[in-house]
Design an enzyme around this catalytic site. Structure first.
Site, PDB file in Angstrom:
ATOM      1  N   CYS A   1      38.435  43.116  40.461  1.00  0.00           N
ATOM      2  CA  CYS A   1      38.254  42.565  39.121  1.00  0.00           C
ATOM      3  C   CYS A   1      39.231  41.409  38.865  1.00  0.00           C
ATOM      4  O   CYS A   1      39.157  40.388  39.517  1.00  0.00           O
ATOM      5  CB  CYS A   1      38.371  43.681  38.088  1.00  0.00           C
ATOM      6  SG  CYS A   1      37.587  43.309  36.509  1.00  0.00           S
ATOM      7  N   HIS A   2      40.165  41.559  37.915  1.00  0.00           N
ATOM      8  CA  HIS A   2      41.132  40.518  37.595  1.00  0.00           C
ATOM      9  C   HIS A   2      42.364  40.536  38.496  1.00  0.00           C
ATOM     10  O   HIS A   2      43.210  39.649  38.411  1.00  0.00           O
ATOM     11  CB  HIS A   2      41.583  40.647  36.133  1.00  0.00           C
ATOM     12  CG  HIS A   2      40.546  40.246  35.144  1.00  0.00           C
ATOM     13  ND1 HIS A   2      39.522  41.089  34.769  1.00  0.00           N
ATOM     14  CD2 HIS A   2      40.367  39.095  34.446  1.00  0.00           C
ATOM     15  CE1 HIS A   2      38.763  40.473  33.880  1.00  0.00           C
ATOM     16  NE2 HIS A   2      39.243  39.260  33.669  1.00  0.00           N
TER      17      HIS A   2
END
Length: 180
Positions: free
Chosen positions: A106-107
């Site tokens: 994800c991030h």
């Protein structure tokens, strides 16, 4: 294999911590929660507070060479906090310098960008990181999971919580092969 799960004191996306953690335990590994401060971390379900988890080791008091691999869970605030902590960035960079496998979802690749380890690599992430990855010399792709063999160690990346099953399978396979 001991696997470091690095998180900031606040902001980790809970499912991106707990699902890979469970997969590692089920595969016979020893996951270890590493953070920048002792005590507990606060996980989130998107923007809502979720559970807390006890920190087992602290960056600056532990080293990359005491682990076989590194998992970087996402959440927007988690990698944003980690990338402003010099000891956390150095901890991440050490895994690459030692050729140890790293997995990020994800991030989480924001921390990889800060550690200056994406240059020449192909990876995926939450789509909003694409420009940051490109600006750091990496190639961003929109794929469920991407395994990159460029440079020392292998890098496994994934886009989002919906990709967790594929992410878990990929990082466990890569970590097992790297340990052999």
């Amino acid at each position: 294999m001991r696997i470091a799960f690095l998180t900031a004191p606040e902001g980790v996306e809970q499912i991106e911590l707990t699902e890979p953690w469970k997969a590692a335990v089920d595969a016979g590994h020893e996951p270890v929660l590493v953070s920048t401060k002792p005590g507990t971390i606060q996980a989130f379900h998107h923007l809502d507070k979720a559970d807390t988890f006890p920190v087992q080791e602290v960056v600056g008091e532990t080293t990359a060479d005491s682990f076989g691999g590194l998992v970087l869970p996402g959440g927007v605030a988690n990698p944003d906090n980690l990338r402003t902590d010099e000891k956390a960035v150095r901890f991440v960079r050490d895994f690459f310098e030692q050729g140890r496998p790293v997995a990020a979802i994800c991030h989480a690749p924001w921390t990889l960008v800060e550690a200056d380890v994406v240059r020449g690599r192909v990876l995926t992430s939450w789509p909003s990181l694409a420009t940051d990855i490109r600006n750091a010399g990496g190639t961003w792709v929109d794929e469920q999971v991407r395994i990159c063999d460029h440079g020392a160690g292998k890098l496994v990346t994934s886009r989002k919580p919906d990709d967790l099953k594929a992410f878990d399978e990929a990082f466990l396979d890569v970590f097992a092969r790297e340990a052999a």
